[in-house]
Design a protein around this motif. Structure first.
Motif, mmCIF file in Angstrom:
data_model
loop_
_atom_site.group_PDB
_atom_site.id
_atom_site.type_symbol
_atom_site.label_atom_id
_atom_site.label_comp_id
_atom_site.label_asym_id
_atom_site.label_seq_id
_atom_site.Cartn_x
_atom_site.Cartn_y
_atom_site.Cartn_z
ATOM 1 N N LEU A 100 0.804 -1.228 0.000
ATOM 2 C CA LEU A 100 0.000 0.000 0.000
ATOM 3 C C LEU A 100 0.835 1.276 0.000
ATOM 4 C CD1 LEU A 100 -2.845 -0.900 2.527
ATOM 5 C CD2 LEU A 100 -3.125 -0.438 0.083
ATOM 6 N N THR A 101 2.097 1.178 0.365
ATOM 7 C CA THR A 101 2.904 2.377 0.618
ATOM 8 C C THR A 101 3.527 2.940 -0.652
ATOM 9 O OG1 THR A 101 3.443 1.578 2.826
ATOM 10 C CG2 THR A 101 4.859 3.299 1.923
ATOM 11 N N PRO A 102 3.306 4.242 -0.939
ATOM 12 C CA PRO A 102 4.077 4.905 -1.992
ATOM 13 C C PRO A 102 5.396 5.413 -1.410
ATOM 14 C CG PRO A 102 2.310 6.344 -1.236
ATOM 15 C CD PRO A 102 2.230 5.092 -0.415
ATOM 16 N N PHE A 103 6.491 5.093 -2.091
ATOM 17 C CA PHE A 103 7.813 5.557 -1.670
ATOM 18 C C PHE A 103 8.227 6.695 -2.598
ATOM 19 C CE2 PHE A 103 7.428 1.264 -0.207
ATOM 20 C CZ PHE A 103 8.157 1.186 0.983
ATOM 21 N N SER A 104 8.543 7.840 -2.037
ATOM 22 C CA SER A 104 8.854 9.017 -2.845
ATOM 23 C C SER A 104 10.180 9.617 -2.401
ATOM 24 C CB SER A 104 7.730 10.056 -2.697
ATOM 25 O OG SER A 104 8.005 11.206 -3.457
ATOM 26 N N PHE A 105 11.049 9.913 -3.388
ATOM 27 C CA PHE A 105 12.361 10.499 -3.111
ATOM 28 C C PHE A 105 12.659 11.575 -4.143
ATOM 29 C CE2 PHE A 105 12.509 6.075 -1.714
ATOM 30 C CZ PHE A 105 12.911 6.217 -0.393
ATOM 31 N N GLU A 106 13.450 12.550 -3.738
ATOM 32 C CA GLU A 106 13.899 13.582 -4.672
ATOM 33 C C GLU A 106 15.168 13.104 -5.360
ATOM 34 O OE1 GLU A 106 15.578 18.050 -4.330
ATOM 35 O OE2 GLU A 106 13.534 17.760 -3.571
ATOM 36 N N VAL A 107 15.147 13.112 -6.691
ATOM 37 C CA VAL A 107 16.287 12.679 -7.492
ATOM 38 C C VAL A 107 16.589 13.770 -8.511
ATOM 39 C CG1 VAL A 107 17.207 10.938 -9.063
ATOM 40 C CG2 VAL A 107 15.672 10.247 -7.208
ATOM 41 N N ASN A 108 17.737 14.397 -8.389
ATOM 42 C CA ASN A 108 18.143 15.476 -9.307
ATOM 43 C C ASN A 108 17.057 16.545 -9.438
ATOM 44 O OD1 ASN A 108 20.588 14.124 -9.849
ATOM 45 N ND2 ASN A 108 19.604 12.885 -11.437
ATOM 46 N N GLY A 109 16.492 16.922 -8.292
ATOM 47 C CA GLY A 109 15.509 17.993 -8.282
ATOM 48 C C GLY A 109 14.105 17.587 -8.651
ATOM 49 N N GLN A 110 13.872 16.304 -8.911
ATOM 50 C CA GLN A 110 12.541 15.825 -9.270
ATOM 51 C C GLN A 110 12.104 14.747 -8.281
ATOM 52 O OE1 GLN A 110 13.005 14.495 -13.379
ATOM 53 N NE2 GLN A 110 12.034 16.372 -14.090
ATOM 54 N N LYS B 21 6.293 2.014 -5.994
ATOM 55 C CA LYS B 21 5.526 1.137 -5.110
ATOM 56 C C LYS B 21 6.019 -0.295 -5.296
ATOM 57 C CE LYS B 21 1.127 3.732 -5.223
ATOM 58 N NZ LYS B 21 1.404 4.727 -6.276
ATOM 59 N N PHE B 22 5.792 -1.113 -4.285
ATOM 60 C CA PHE B 22 5.996 -2.548 -4.465
ATOM 61 C C PHE B 22 4.873 -3.055 -5.367
ATOM 62 C CE2 PHE B 22 8.620 -2.059 -0.704
ATOM 63 C CZ PHE B 22 9.669 -2.934 -0.962
ATOM 64 N N ALA B 23 5.264 -3.629 -6.498
ATOM 65 C CA ALA B 23 4.266 -4.068 -7.472
ATOM 66 C C ALA B 23 3.495 -5.285 -6.975
ATOM 67 C CB ALA B 23 4.941 -4.383 -8.805
ATOM 68 N N GLY B 24 4.192 -6.201 -6.345
ATOM 69 C CA GLY B 24 3.563 -7.438 -5.879
ATOM 70 C C GLY B 24 4.430 -8.074 -4.820
#
Length: 350
Positions: A218-228, A233-236
């Motif tokens: 269920l968890t979205p993992f979000s990180f900043e990479v080169n300003g973006q 997500k874990f697909a399965g």
């Protein structure tokens, strides 16, 4: 170098349920071919999107010369999958381990029997440094698409650095990573490295964290990479836990996918299900005794459902721990909506 077809790539990326296939033995510890084949058919009929054979749940002892069962169990599963003539893609994953010569040999056997990916365990290579491990992965990836595996230290794995996962994700034929670090910090290292990789979109993430299955999905993992911002997500999941009650797991996984697609409507109910799944996992994986009875616990559930005759393992020390059977009794009674006894009964009657 073998590569993945478009339909297998799509299924892998969209996410699916991949059980880790057990080994079915007779009382005299010979391969029970009939029930081994039938167990594969159970996973097919349950709606799983793939199966992993020759992995920890299949027992590493199958590779020992006195048993010599590695290629045999891969072949049996491949035969049953082919005989099913499915009108949908089905991912075949072969467990691969050992030093490079052994791992490459196992990869070649997997390719011979039509397996799509090799789940590459780095267990038993703890004396190698990370650069040696990356070289090892490259050699296996030259034979078969690699399904990486971050194995928790409690069962023979090791801590691997963020730099390792950066290098791992850059290898051309790495197509998925199963994270079974049982540690959120180590899990973040893998996801962050995949987000930062130029190949990140080509690599599917699968949970192997049996203590956190639903929350991982269920968890979205979000990180900043080169300003973006990059989100993954874990697909399965590729899980030993999903070797039992598989039809119920497929239903739960569909609910999770529907929840994600609907903007997380109903997330609270699924998080509660996740607590229940973790409680069930603690019983079958024998967390109270340091996972000693994890394979025997899986076998015990399958024995109760008549998919196995007994809980026999090649290693005589692989048995249920004191109180483990009672814990399995407890969770089955507590969570009837997460078991599939009715489905199995109908399957066996067919």
């Amino acid at each position: 170098m073998t590569t993945l077809s478009k339909e297998i790539t799509t299924l892998l990326q969209e996410g699916t349920v991949i059980p880790a296939h057990p080994l079915v033995l007779t009382e005299v510890k010979q391969l029970d071919e009939y029930r081994q084949r039938r167990l594969t058919r159970y996973y097919l009929n349950s709606g799983a999107g793939g199966v992993a054979v020759g992995v920890h749940t299949t027992q590493f002892e199958i590779r020992k010369p006195e048993y010599g069962l590695y290629e045999r169990v891969l072949d049996l599963a491949a035969q049953e999958i082919a005989a099913a003539a499915l009108q949908r893609p089905f991912i075949k994953v072969a467990g691969i381990c050992g030093h490079t010569m052994q791992a490459v040999s196992e990869a070649e056997i997997a390719v011979k029997h039509g397996y799509h990916l090799g789940l590459l365990s780095l267990g038993g290579l703890n004396e190698w440094d990370e650069d040696q491990l990356i070289g090892h992965v490259r050699e296996v990836a030259a034979v078969i698409p690699v399904f990486g595996f971050y194995l928790q230290p409690a069962v023979g794995g090791r801590i691997l650095s963020y730099r390792f996962w950066e290098q791992f994700a850059a290898i051309e034929n790495v197509r998925a990573i199963k994270v079974a670090a049982f540690n959120r910090y180590q899990t973040l290292d893998v996801v962050r490295a995949v987000c930062a990789s130029e190949r990140g979109d080509e690599i599917a993430l699968y949970t192997g964290n049996d203590d956190n299955i639903v929350a991982d999905l269920l968890t979205p993992f979000s990180f900043e990479v080169n300003g973006q911002r990059k989100e993954r997500k874990f697909a399965g999941g590729l899980l030993g836990h999903w070797a039992v009650w598989t039809h119920a797991a497929v239903s739960l996984f569909k609910d999770i996918q529907d929840c994600r697609n609907a903007g997380y409507a109903g997330c609270e109910r699924l998080l509660q299900r996740g607590v229940e799944v973790t409680d069930m996992n603690a019983a079958i994986f024998d967390v109270a005794h340091g996972f000693h009875g994890c394979i025997a616990g899986i076998h015990e559930v399958l024995r109760r459902q008549r998919l196995m005759e007994g809980i026999w393992c090649l290693d005589p020390d692989e048995t249920l721990s004191p109180g483990q059977s009672e814990e399995i009794d407890r969770v089955i009674k507590a969570y009837p909506h997460l078991i599939d006894d009715g489905f199995v009964h109908a399957f066996l009657n067919e």
